[in-house]
Design an enzyme around this catalytic site. Structure first.
Site, PDB file in Angstrom:
ATOM      1  N   GLY A 117      41.869  37.699  47.313  1.00 41.87           N
ATOM      2  CA  GLY A 117      42.127  37.641  45.886  1.00 41.87           C
ATOM      3  C   GLY A 117      42.202  36.195  45.422  1.00 41.87           C
ATOM      4  O   GLY A 117      42.474  35.278  46.206  1.00 41.87           O
ATOM      5  N   CYS A 118      41.969  35.994  44.128  1.00 41.75           N
ATOM      6  CA  CYS A 118      41.910  34.626  43.590  1.00 41.75           C
ATOM      7  C   CYS A 118      43.268  33.943  43.707  1.00 41.75           C
ATOM      8  O   CYS A 118      43.372  32.817  44.199  1.00 41.75           O
ATOM      9  CB  CYS A 118      41.421  34.646  42.150  1.00 41.75           C
ATOM     10  SG  CYS A 118      42.266  35.821  41.076  1.00 41.75           S
TER      11      CYS A 118
END
Lengths: 335, 335, 335, 335
Positions: A144-145
């Protein structure tokens, strides 16, 4: 030069288009297909100066067998089944959704298609930390970012035992709007986001917590994590602001990162506070650390900036693909 | 209706103009003078729909004796001496600078003019918490913008003994650019701020820490405070995101605030996450609280939003002036 | 590969830094010096992914004789004298200021140093229109940013006699804030520009009119020009919206541009309305044209977008330098 | 004080909510109902400091007979039938859609319900120009946002015969994003609009042309009109930039407007260029005019700014309602 054909599933979103643009400019990859069900048949420009025109096809029409590697930028929950299909067609997969990430519950749609079993075998593609698991991998769970920025920032403290055992690592982070995807929603309209700022996912419920906790454990830490994301009126970029209680303050606050990431082309350890403008459109994590003055518990303040669509999504996916395919890791990546 | 003449020192900055606009629209106050040395003679529009035209005079030309109350929006360090002069001229003073605030070191310029002695006597004008010290006060130290949001947010937990003794209260906050003032600086240009976000004052060194620590002590708390401010690409507004370790989680997370601020017209305790758009141009603190899931140490996450120029500066200054002068506290204030 | 040393005078502004970044990434140029008097000694990052660190020197300390070509990004009026000095030192010069442009009054500072005489000999570097005058030129007048967008947009109609003789070409244009330079000014602060929009230079008085009128005459046109610029709350980009009365409407509205710019790598003639996002960080003019419905006088509406810092300044300067130096014209330019 | 009950159809869009906020703060009006089919049952905050909470009902559930006047902020095409229903229920109507405006083709949905017949009888509610037709009117066609700014700007020149007969009035205008409504669309997402600018409706095809042409004719003019709208990265506000060829330039460029609008509370004729920040949240048109230098055809440049949601929609609708109902025209309107 022979180019390796790769495909992009879910190519019309922000991350998907970024990926198509990076592939188009990559010296050793070619784009076999780019799928977007609702926009099938549309021809769009992807990438910046070195970009290209891409025509979307329906996901069902993707020739999975013609790609050596498939990137899935499909939504969470919808991706796992396509990971299986791509693998059945003989392709390796880098999955940008949460479906294969460690600590995640098996997605409902994956269950029905047998995705769960394979999911548990996918290495986590936070390249700087898990590089040795990637060469030749059949599939990779792209992080995930937020998790990318946060884990790169805290890993040196956790894995080296500098973070205080049993303590709480406290993270607030702010992301540009592209982090919420390209789906039209009232709350993402310009007139709603401009001149505003707000927390969301408050109370420690964000999807990325699972993979962050799993990774902390993998790194040998037992710290708790509080994570509060915010929506920022910018298009791109994440800044994570993190406090880590430590047993004692190091003489040189930056030493743990300089040592841990020595030689890494995509981690920038700097003296000044990192800013979004310094990292947008680049595949880097830029970070710094300072001791927190005036508190009894020795604590470090770590701040890290990334472009959520590059190092936080498409860029890291390509970085992983480079390693999987045996190419030079930085190839085609804007540093 | 007789109107009470008030003056504004340092009227050309963002807070000063906001104050002039509020005074112009106030039913019982009139603007005796508005000073701005570099822009003396200029006529500017202040306020919104109920605003007025104001002509700036030089600070030295201000008829301090014609004002019953003087607001000083002069810069930190330059204000204390004018507080003394205004008092010598018989006016009460609400000082928006840091010069009179608790916990501050005596300002150098104040020293030379005997400002220090009086400064230590100025009540702190965080109206909801210190209201009983204000009626008839000769001078009031108007709180810092960040301090306003943060102290209103944590006061119920600290003063009621709910915050864990000895623990660390961790605050990140983000402010719109007007918080940095109207002075032209490279780093405040549109093309530098837009699409960017960054921390500043990292490591717990911000000016507002002194008044926040002093107030925590006054409320009976011994907690440490970590405060990390950020610069946000919006014109106005502050959002503070705060974690407070507690001895145990209350059944109703919002109960401490609902009880503590019952009947307060300018504190909004809400269920949803507060946003900047909900508070801009209003003299309110809007806040919520939720328990933090998945951590061993019981912790509350509190978020609070204000307009840095209204409740964080000019609005609160007027709120204080209303109390000092015996007017209705909410008079002339946009709620 | 031998790299040709070039220097940048006035390197700390927006155009100067952009230019340094382009030079740093250019395969055949090297940066001999970058001057910035007020920031001498500072080391700054220039350019994007392929950028570099640059240390500014004082303008007086620039080794003009070590550069084969000097770019001057000095302010209007201050540039001409340095053009002379650079030429005296044996360098060719591309001047980004207005000082050498056609139709301009001789700048006062130039007068005193003999700049005027040479100025009248400098070819105008609107590369697509004046390419044949550039190879080997000793100096080049780089066009204004607005002039670049507008002249590229109207040249096919004027030079081919399609624009109605004696008529008025009406231009409104909007520019991002970097067009106003890096000098700190109240009116360029984020909180002043955000959520605002305004015309300036109203009544046909903008500096770029002179070079635009001179070029229209050079192209054989006699049309009047009305030009109204606006300040846009974006960092980069210019959009020019132009109405041109024509003798008769062409069957294919885009034909004049497609023919005129066939093979040009930096002019994009498109069907859809051009947008700033499509051109930022690229050295292109992107334009379209449509007939205006419902009016008696046949008229074409032409819209053109550029990045004011790239095709409108640094990019075009480099494009000119490439031609002057005998390099491939598109070398090192982001298209 | 007796309050007159009014209703709002289509209350969840930007104009509808603005209207509800204005009604809530109006001293003589009360809100009988506010409809929003998709958000029925939702309770939302409307208006600013003097706002209120409003609960939406389904349009079919609106008690039309309980309102003395109904505002319709329904979409174009869907509004006319509800105008008929409201009138059948005995209410007067101010219609913010295009359905009743002069010069419009009868809307399809109106045809089927007999809306056309009544539509042709509705006076056009550009209050400053058509005030005498409004008292007691059964229905009013509220003007388009662009049309409001443009017609107020050109009316003095057209109606007084100063605009050159047979000439072309050339308008470019830029609007904030709320002008496109609250419907989620890809192209209105923050990440698409920020840092962008573009023309739309190019070639003279915008919906507001019909009412503008009809009004020019009503004012006695025969000029052609070219109108090119643009989408601006701001939430609110319209700036119209207009060139009007004139027979001869007036000695005092502003005289036509000062005379024409003498005593008008909502028209501000000023010397400086009007800006969006000066008009947002206010029910005013702010305008100026200057002669265009250096052109053979005498021409005036007129620029006018409004808030598209206030003077361009909800504010003007309320201004019209005040006149229709016999209240003071400026009552409840932010000037």
């Amino acid at each position: 030069v022979h180019k390796i054909p790769v495909g992009v599933l879910g190519a019309s979103g922000y991350a998907g288009r970024e990926l198509c643009g990076l592939v188009a400019a990559h010296p050793r990859l070619s784009l076999a297909f780019a799928t977007a069900n609702e926009r099938r048949g549309e021809r769009v420009r992807v990438g910046g100066a070195g970009g290209a025109d891409v025509t979307f096809v329906a996901t069902d029409d993707a020739r999975l067998d013609e790609a050596e590697l498939v990137f899935s930028a499909l939504p969470h929950g919808a991706s796992a089944v396509w990971v299986d299909r791509a693998r059945a067609a003989g392709a390796r997969v880098v999955d940008l959704s949460a479906d294969l990430r460690p600590g995640n519950q098996p997605a409902a749609s994956a269950d029905a298609h047998g995705g769960t079993a394979v999911a548990t075998q996918a290495p986590y593609g936070l390249t700087e930390l898990t590089r040795d698991q990637l060469p030749g991998a059949e599939m990779v769970a792209n992080p995930g970012c937020y998790a990318t920025a946060i884990l790169i920032a805290i890993a040196p403290l956790v894995s080296r035992g500098l973070a205080l055992p049993g303590a709480t690592i406290n993270v607030t982070a702010a992301s540009g709007v592209t982090g919420a995807g390209f789906t039209p929603r009232h709350d993402l309209l310009f007139a709603e986001v401009a001149e505003d700022f707000r927390a969301y996912g408050a109370g420690n419920v964000h999807r990325h917590l699972a993979e962050m906790r799993a990774t902390i454990a993998t790194l040998g830490g037992d710290q708790d994590l509080i994570f509060t994301p915010h929506l920022l009126p910018v298009a791109r970029g994440i800044l994570a602001t993190i406090t880590v209680p430590v047993a004692e303050l190091p003489d040189d606050a930056l030493a743990p990162w300089r040592e841990h990431y020595a030689g890494e082309p995509f981690v920038e350890v700097v003296d000044a506070q990192p800013t979004l403008r310094e990292v947008v459109r680049r595949n880097v994590v830029r970070l710094t650390a300072v001791p927190v003055a005036g508190v009894r518990q020795p604590t470090l303040l770590v701040t890290a900036a990334i472009d959520n669509l590059v190092k936080g999504a498409a860029g890291q996916a390509l970085q992983n693909a480079n390693v999987v395919l045996g190419l030079d890791e930085p190839m085609g990546l804007p540093a």
